[in-house]
Write an enzyme that holds these catalytic residues in place. Structure first.
Site, PDB file in Angstrom:
ATOM      1  CG  ASN A  51       0.312   2.331   3.724  1.00 23.87           C
ATOM      2  OD1 ASN A  51      -0.724   2.359   3.066  1.00 23.87           O
ATOM      3  ND2 ASN A  51       1.446   2.836   3.286  1.00 23.87           N
ATOM      4  N   GLY A  52      -0.936  -0.978   6.551  1.00 20.45           N
ATOM      5  CA  GLY A  52      -0.717  -1.899   7.667  1.00 20.45           C
ATOM      6  C   GLY A  52      -1.909  -2.804   7.880  1.00 20.45           C
ATOM      7  CB  CYS A  98      -0.877   0.037   1.242  1.00 19.48           C
ATOM      8  SG  CYS A  98      -2.020  -1.322   1.338  1.00 19.48           S
ATOM      9  CD1 TRP A 158      -0.763  -6.387  -0.189  1.00 18.67           C
ATOM     10  CD2 TRP A 158       0.136  -6.280  -2.232  1.00 18.67           C
ATOM     11  NE1 TRP A 158      -0.140  -7.576  -0.430  1.00 18.67           N
ATOM     12  CE2 TRP A 158       0.426  -7.541  -1.662  1.00 18.67           C
ATOM     13  CE3 TRP A 158       0.608  -5.986  -3.506  1.00 18.67           C
ATOM     14  CZ2 TRP A 158       1.174  -8.509  -2.331  1.00 18.67           C
ATOM     15  CZ3 TRP A 158       1.344  -6.962  -4.165  1.00 18.67           C
ATOM     16  CH2 TRP A 158       1.616  -8.198  -3.586  1.00 18.67           C
ATOM     17  CG  HIS A 165      23.319 -36.765  -2.755  1.00 20.71           C
ATOM     18  ND1 HIS A 165      23.739 -38.046  -2.473  1.00 20.71           N
ATOM     19  CD2 HIS A 165      24.432 -35.988  -2.731  1.00 20.71           C
ATOM     20  CE1 HIS A 165      25.049 -38.041  -2.258  1.00 20.71           C
ATOM     21  NE2 HIS A 165      25.494 -36.809  -2.426  1.00 20.71           N
ATOM     22  CE  LYS A 200      12.561  -2.403  -5.529  1.00 16.96           C
ATOM     23  NZ  LYS A 200      13.433  -3.452  -6.082  1.00 16.96           N
ATOM     24  CE  LYS A 222      15.641 -10.821  -9.423  1.00 16.77           C
ATOM     25  NZ  LYS A 222      16.247 -10.492  -8.186  1.00 16.77           N
ATOM     26  CD  GLU A 273      18.984 -12.358  -6.915  1.00 16.42           C
ATOM     27  OE1 GLU A 273      18.448 -12.878  -5.941  1.00 16.42           O
ATOM     28  OE2 GLU A 273      18.573 -11.291  -7.405  1.00 16.42           O
ATOM     29  NE  ARG A 295       4.986   1.644  -1.334  1.00 12.91           N
ATOM     30  CZ  ARG A 295       5.734   1.770  -0.253  1.00 12.91           C
ATOM     31  NH1 ARG A 295       6.865   2.392  -0.306  1.00 12.91           N
ATOM     32  NH2 ARG A 295       5.327   1.283   0.904  1.00 12.91           N
ATOM     33  CD  GLU A 304      11.946 -11.600  -7.766  1.00 13.73           C
ATOM     34  OE1 GLU A 304      11.709 -10.969  -6.732  1.00 13.73           O
ATOM     35  OE2 GLU A 304      13.002 -11.456  -8.404  1.00 13.73           O
TER      36      GLU A 304
HETATM   37  C1  G6P Z   1      10.235  -8.291  -1.822  1.00 16.39           C
HETATM   38  C2  G6P Z   1      10.783  -7.921  -3.207  1.00 16.39           C
HETATM   39  C3  G6P Z   1      12.124  -8.606  -3.442  1.00 16.39           C
HETATM   40  C4  G6P Z   1      13.091  -8.250  -2.299  1.00 16.39           C
HETATM   41  C5  G6P Z   1      12.501  -8.626  -0.941  1.00 16.39           C
HETATM   42  C6  G6P Z   1      13.345  -8.084   0.204  1.00 16.39           C
HETATM   43  O1  G6P Z   1       9.861  -9.614  -1.810  1.00 16.39           O
HETATM   44  O2  G6P Z   1       9.871  -8.285  -4.210  1.00 16.39           O
HETATM   45  O3  G6P Z   1      12.672  -8.163  -4.668  1.00 16.39           O
HETATM   46  O4  G6P Z   1      14.288  -8.933  -2.500  1.00 16.39           O
HETATM   47  O5  G6P Z   1      11.206  -8.034  -0.800  1.00 16.39           O
HETATM   48  O6  G6P Z   1      13.318  -6.688   0.164  1.00 16.39           O
HETATM   49  P1  G6P Z   1      14.342  -5.742   0.877  1.00 16.39           P
HETATM   50  O7  G6P Z   1      13.840  -4.369   0.559  1.00 16.39           O
HETATM   51  O8  G6P Z   1      14.271  -6.049   2.342  1.00 16.39           O
HETATM   52  O9  G6P Z   1      15.681  -6.024   0.312  1.00 16.39           O
END
Ligand code: G6P
Length: 609
Positions: free
Chosen positions: A99-100, A2, A75, A507, A604, A488, A484, A27, A491
């Site tokens: 928010n929250g 949010c 959100w 294994h 985000k 990606k 990672e 976000r 995501e």
């Molecule tokens: C969310 C984002 C990720 C990010 C993670 C941690 O899930 O979509 O891309 O890596 O949060 O975020 P931070 O801001 O704590 O690195």
């Protein structure tokens, strides 16, 4: 997640509100809305599901006017995605954006229903606004006066902005659980959950602290701390460059952020490498010796991509500094009883500095007897930076794409500097520090070289975009890079991808190998390369489809596609080999036509646990 924007000005604020919540789209959200107080002191409210563009369409031809207003991107947490559930919510003359999450909203809701309140949404936010109205009606006091008592009844996170159509000159902001900042204008003031929303109108910000209540008027601001005494808060001038929030020649922010990495890393290193041999962190200053000299263990906690950076750093701490290091996902750290090691130092990592799981972990850690704590973060005024004893900034610049790229490689850059610094402090000699300074100086150039391989990576993407599953393999410090790469791909390309330790393949996962599951391997030339080649042969022998990124020619079998990448120094190989995996995910997603900057269901910054 949010997003909040609010303004109290002397001009019509509608365009500003719409433009600013558009800035918060990155976000992640599913609906949006705004409310203004018009010339007749009445609320005008417009809400819409979907993108902010939908909201803009709805406001067209309405000739909206108001000098004070609230806007929100939602959100969904309590209640489905619908116009009724979108903010702002209204109870008679009070309107609110929030928010929250309010954990005890059901109990308060049933009480309010008994008092005759009708609920038009399923949200916990509507519970807050009716509660404020009820308290005010009961006591006849001002909104500010009743705020304290009302807030003590709420459990959970409730950063919010409240507007009263009976008093159209002020906004009330409450900061509890998620960030709120005040933007200072000339004859006008603003509130937002993220400075990006306000950069078009100001660069001067006050970051509210946990528990603060602020009364914001166009000419003045009054802040009360959690004990309700008047508080003075520092004004911070943002150094965020406007160019970071423009896409420029790129199609997506993520693409821009991938190609920006040499520049971001240069910024991360700027003013930190002295005389080509020493690392200097101005954030720590002369305290650094005291902070690090006694530690005997490091405990690192983070989420998502930041967690992968911590996993790489574990290798560096153990191999270069001989300091045992444990790494943990923040939500797990907070979910279990743990035994804290002797002289352990607690480190959090976060791009946003607002990830709820990581913040909770930090708060818990403070009660557990760690030697001290430090956060490595990209956002200067964020909650993690404010609540940590020490911080180091990654200086990646604003990252808009939901999938982290430049924040990961700059986190790694800071981590490598930190390891080098700690080695020097503990060993009282700086050979490793000197060596790392030299290597880091050439890192941006190395990244520029690998970025030039983009055409070949696009060709690989063309072969892989219609696959349903992929395996990423890595060994030692390349394993977090495999994780990672897989993250990606999940995501942004919505392809199921798993990372596995190369040595563990035999294994179990070897049973999966067939021509439909491509296997991506990063194999830098180092002492482990021979073992990796063995793994490759095992896969080839079972008809697996292999794509290798290596700085050595690897052409053991016909079913291998090998992309020879430029030479890189061993210690920075994890940073370097991240780049082709970022590009691969990006180009696959581009072919698939997904919403790369705002992938479905993701945010985000995840500000709820
Ligand atoms: C969310 C984002 C990720 C990010 C993670 C941690 O899930 O979509 O891309 O890596 O949060 O975020 P931070 O801001 O704590 O690195």
């Amino acid at each position: 997640m949010c997003g909040i924007v609010a303004a109290v000005t002397q001009r019509n604020i509608i365009n500003f509100l719409l433009h600013s919540i558009q800035r918060l789209e990155y976000r992640g959200y599913d609906s949006s809305g705004l409310a203004l107080i018009d010339q007749n002191n009445k609320f005008v409210r417009v809400r819409s599901i979907g993108k902010v563009n939908q909201l803009i369409k709805k406001t067209k031809n309405k000739k909206l006017f108001g000098k004070i207003g609230l806007a929100h991107t939602r959100w969904a947490t309590h209640g489905k995605v619908s116009e009724e559930n979108a903010h702002p919510h209204v109870s008679s003359h009070i309107s609110i954006v929030h928010n929250g999450v309010i954990e005890n909203s059901f109990k308060i809701k049933s009480f309010l229903k008994e008092q005759g309140y009708i609920f038009y949404s399923d949200t916990d936010t509507e519970v807050i606004v009716h509660l404020l109205h009820w308290e005010q009606k009961k006591t006849g006091k001002s909104l500010l006066e009743i705020m304290n008592h009302s807030l003590t009844q709420l459990k959970g996170n409730y950063s919010m902005v409240v507007m009263d159509s009976n008093n159209s000159s002020k906004l009330i902001a409450v900061c509890s659980g998620s960030p709120l900042i005040i933007g200072l204008g000339i004859g006008e003031n603003f509130i937002a959950s993220d400075q990006i929303a306000l950069l078009s109108v100001t660069k001067n910000f006050i970051y509210l602290k946990e528990g603060d209540i602020a009364i914001v008027q166009s000419e003045k601001i009054k802040i009360f701390n959690k004990n309700r005494s008047i508080a003075q808060r520092k004004i911070i001038t943002s150094d965020v460059q406007y160019e970071y929030i423009k896409k420029g020649k790129y199609k997506y922010y993520m693409e821009k952020e991938i190609y920006e990495q040499p520049k971001s890393i240069r910024n991360t290193l700027k003013n930190r490498l002295k005389n080509n041999e020493t690392i200097y962190f101005s954030e720590l200053g002369i305290k650094e010796k005291n902070i690090f000299s006694h530690l005997e263990h490091i405990h690192m906690v983070a989420c998502g991509t930041s967690y992968h950076a911590a996993m790489v750093a574990k290798h560096w701490f153990e191999s270069l500094a001989n300091i045992p290091c444990d790494v943990e996902v923040a939500s797990e750290f907070s979910s279990r009883k743990l035994a804290v090691r002797k002289k352990s130092f607690f480190v959090t990592l976060s791009q946003s500095g607002e990830t709820a799981d990581t913040l909770t972990a930090l708060r818990i850690s403070k009660k557990l007897g760690y030697l001290g704590n430090l956060t490595i973060c990209n956002m200067k005024g964020s909650s993690l930076v404010q609540e940590s004893d020490n911080y180091l900034l990654t200086k990646a610049g604003v990252e808009i794409g939901v999938a982290s790229t430049k924040s990961f490689t700059t986190q790694l850059t800071v981590l490598l500097m930190l390891v080098a610094k700690i080695v020097s402090i503990k060993k009282k000699e700086n050979n490793i520090e000197k060596k790392i300074v030299k290597i880091l100086t050439i890192l941006p150039r190395r990244i520029e070289e690998i970025l030039k391989k983009n055409k070949q990576i696009q060709d690989i993407a063309k072969k892989l975009h219609n696959k349903k599953h992929m395996l990423f393999l890595g060994r030692s410090d390349q394993y977090p890079i495999a994780m990672e790469g897989a993250l990606k791909l999940k995501e942004i390309a919505y392809i199921h991808a798993e990372a596995y330790l190369s040595g563990e393949l035999k294994h179990g996962p070897l049973a999966l190998i067939d021509k439909d599951i491509p296997i991506i391997i990063t194999a830098p030339k180092n002492s482990l390369l021979e073992k990796t080649k063995k793994t490759i042969q095992e896969i080839c022998a079972r008809g697996g489809l292999i794509y290798v990124f290596s700085n050595e020619e690897i052409n053991l079998e016909t079913n291998i596609t090998s992309l020879k990448v430029p030479y890189v120094e061993e210690i920075i190989a994890p940073i370097f080999y991240t780049i082709p995996l970022q590009l691969l995910a990006y180009y696959i997603a581009l072919i698939k036509g997904t919403n790369i900057d705002q992938p479905r269901n993701l945010a985000k910054s995840v500000t709820v646990e």
